[in-house]
Design an enzyme around this catalytic site. Sequence first.
Site, PDB file in Angstrom:
ATOM      1  N   ASP A 118     -10.999 -28.053 -25.691  1.00  0.00           N
ATOM      2  CA  ASP A 118      -9.961 -27.652 -26.628  1.00  0.00           C
ATOM      3  C   ASP A 118      -8.810 -28.648 -26.497  1.00  0.00           C
ATOM      4  O   ASP A 118      -8.780 -29.466 -25.571  1.00  0.00           O
ATOM      5  CB  ASP A 118      -9.514 -26.205 -26.352  1.00  0.00           C
TER       6      ASP A 118
HETATM    7  C1  GLC Z   1      -6.314 -25.276 -30.847  1.00  0.00           C
HETATM    8  C2  GLC Z   1      -7.199 -24.060 -30.728  1.00  0.00           C
HETATM    9  C3  GLC Z   1      -8.611 -24.287 -31.164  1.00  0.00           C
HETATM   10  C4  GLC Z   1      -8.637 -25.297 -32.296  1.00  0.00           C
HETATM   11  C5  GLC Z   1      -8.208 -26.618 -31.697  1.00  0.00           C
HETATM   12  C6  GLC Z   1      -8.172 -27.727 -32.757  1.00  0.00           C
HETATM   13  O1  GLC Z   1      -5.486 -25.365 -29.726  1.00  0.00           O
HETATM   14  O2  GLC Z   1      -7.228 -23.418 -29.462  1.00  0.00           O
HETATM   15  O3  GLC Z   1      -9.150 -23.016 -31.556  1.00  0.00           O
HETATM   16  O4  GLC Z   1      -9.931 -25.396 -32.843  1.00  0.00           O
HETATM   17  O5  GLC Z   1      -6.930 -26.534 -31.081  1.00  0.00           O
HETATM   18  O6  GLC Z   1      -7.232 -27.432 -33.715  1.00  0.00           O
END
Ligand code: GLC
Length: 751
Positions: free
Chosen positions: A262
């Site tokens: 993430d």
């Molecule tokens: C965010 C979220 C995740 C998302 C990623 C990209 O922090 O936790 O669900 O897909 O970043 O945007």
Amino acid sequence: MKAEDLKALLDDMSMEEKIMQLVQLPGWEYEKDAAVTGIAEGGVSEKAKQLAGSTLGLYGADKIMEIQKKYIENHPHHIPLLFMLDVIHGHKTVFPCPLGQGATFEPEVARKGAEIQAKEASADGVQVTFSPMGDLVRDARWGRVVESTGEDPYLNGRMVEAMVKGYQGDDISDNEHIAACVKHFAAYGGAEAGRDYNNVELSEQTIREQYLPAYAKGIDAGAKLVMTSFNTLNGLPSSGNKWLMRDILRKEMGFDGVLISDWGAIGEMVPWGFAEDLKEAAGLAMEAGVDIDMCTEAYGSNLEELIGNGTISKEMLDEAVLRVLTLKNELGLFENPYHGASKEQFEKICLSDESREVARDAVRKSLVLLENDEETLPLKGKKIAIIGPYASEKNMQSSWAISGSPETSVTIMEAVGESDDVKLFLNLESAKAAPADGKTIVCIAKGSTILDDGTVTGMRVYENENFDEENDKLINEAVEAAEWADEVILCLGEHFEQSGESTSRAEIGLPFIQMELFYEVQNVAKKLVTLVFTGRPLDLDTIPELSDAVMICWRPGTEGGHGIWDVLTGKCSPSGKLPMSFPWVVGQEPIHYNAYSTGRPKPLEGPGSFTTRYLDVPNEARYPFGFGLTYSEFEISEVNLDKTELSRASADDKITATAKVTNTGKVEATQTVQLYIRDLVGTRVRPVKELKGFEKVTLKAGESAEVSFDITEDMLQFWTIENCFESEPGKFKVFIGFDSTTDNSAEFMLM
Ligand code: GLC
């Protein structure tokens, strides 16, 4: 490209090229107005932009094609860039938020929605979506429950599987599909105290029985990516958790696709105190098998040294790079680096009538009717006041509909205005002056803003010194309209930024300013229907007691007004069921139906002294998992079993459980018949109920139907004291009913 050619490409790449394939940069490094969904950090070198394997947050066919063209021309091996985006519940046609889709108890709704989202996103240049979220949720204080499909592993698994199939279809190289990414692996929804990014402490039994199954269903459905979660699981940050990623995800679940962190999660091992610095974090993440580093410098700045000093093997690097190249190859990017990007196609299909109709149907099926005293709904009055901030609020999507445009949504007011048998007025005076021509007169009154000063610290503070005066005026107008009307529809709800990432709330009520409006309006309303727009279960305070009807609308998205008005006017009956328990008060959180009985279960009657109880509130949810009313009445027969013994010896043995469902009301309606099972004795204690099946039946008034479920041994397996999934002989109860509180049951023996 053939597999052998892909391998040859890999072997021909420089070390730097390989490492950079594992780096994902924020879209703003390529285009300034990219969607921001993470913590903004400093810029990167031109070389990094040129060699990074993927980017996120960009959409727009022409823009992406232009970036891709330039990127490929300048890449030493002309390897295409991968474009990823959060298409969570809509790209341009925004569907109900996932929690609302869970409320449909209809996986086909989720699949169709994902299919349309993929079509629109692909035409807009997107190749991968960071969806579906398979996180099980039990704590309404956690803001991301809005993105989950609820508290049950079986329901979540059915919905996640359907979304993966919708996004990916049979072949992600075709232009109308995109790669799906199951997230957040794992158990992100179990964050301590409901606070985002927090620690998660779970037994292996609970992890395996409750939190992992939905991810596994998404992987079994062929999801091409998995995303690591921000949380620690029993002290280990997911992005560095070898047990979770190598043993469980790769070996047990058989996932051989791309594992992406993430946003910033690899680097966050340092503040977690799991890594001394980014270099150590990079090594730990590679050891765990994380292929792509989302938006940190960990991989880009450290892998060369780690490989040079033998911390990370070249084979491990090649393994990760080959997975990224394979994903690009499966998307067909080596042959067509633009995938489905086409401005012409996008403009042709974007927000099409057909897509809107599918979204409108999803809204109708997501609505959960909690109260309907004396058949208040469907509406019958000839003078209706529609009051509240959500009567005409365009933004009915969640904070994760980052590419959706609220201005394309249909509000309740707009839906009403389209009705032929209604005359709509924006103030009371004109409504009162309307000629009595048999049409229903509808008057709109805003009543209040969504938030008042400081309601959500740092989120929305109104710099308006006349705020109180203006708000009093709004309330007075609303009260006058409510006094005039035969029926009042009061449209209340959270602000869209009160649910989603980093939006945990210690109190889960509606904004005070809206409760003020509620009390003033309910004082004078002859009939009061309260609609609640929310991304989470709320403490509904006295709304149910003081309203004649209450309906949960979630974050309904683009077709919210149409879908809600269809149900309010009886074009169809509501059929939604709660995918997550609604508490009496936040102090009951986390609360879920599939709990354990304890050694001192509280009796349903009496004070329950010396039993598991709260002195001040019930143990049970105010509105339980699986609950939802329709405009009709349903009855169910006893549970009939075709036999009462199931043998573990023969794999294809089964028991068929049947119940007869009858629509005893006056109108056609759809009921969701639910199958629950309880294992009465186990080598580990078992939940009082576990959802094992559901079936929606639509019956006309007076009609009946037999609903049957097959019970097989695999449905009875759990994580036993032997630390493996197996069933154990003994007595079981099988329940068939209309929500998780049903006691309509029969017993059988597993031999
Ligand atoms: C965010 C979220 C995740 C998302 C990623 C990209 O922090 O936790 O669900 O897909 O970043 O945007």
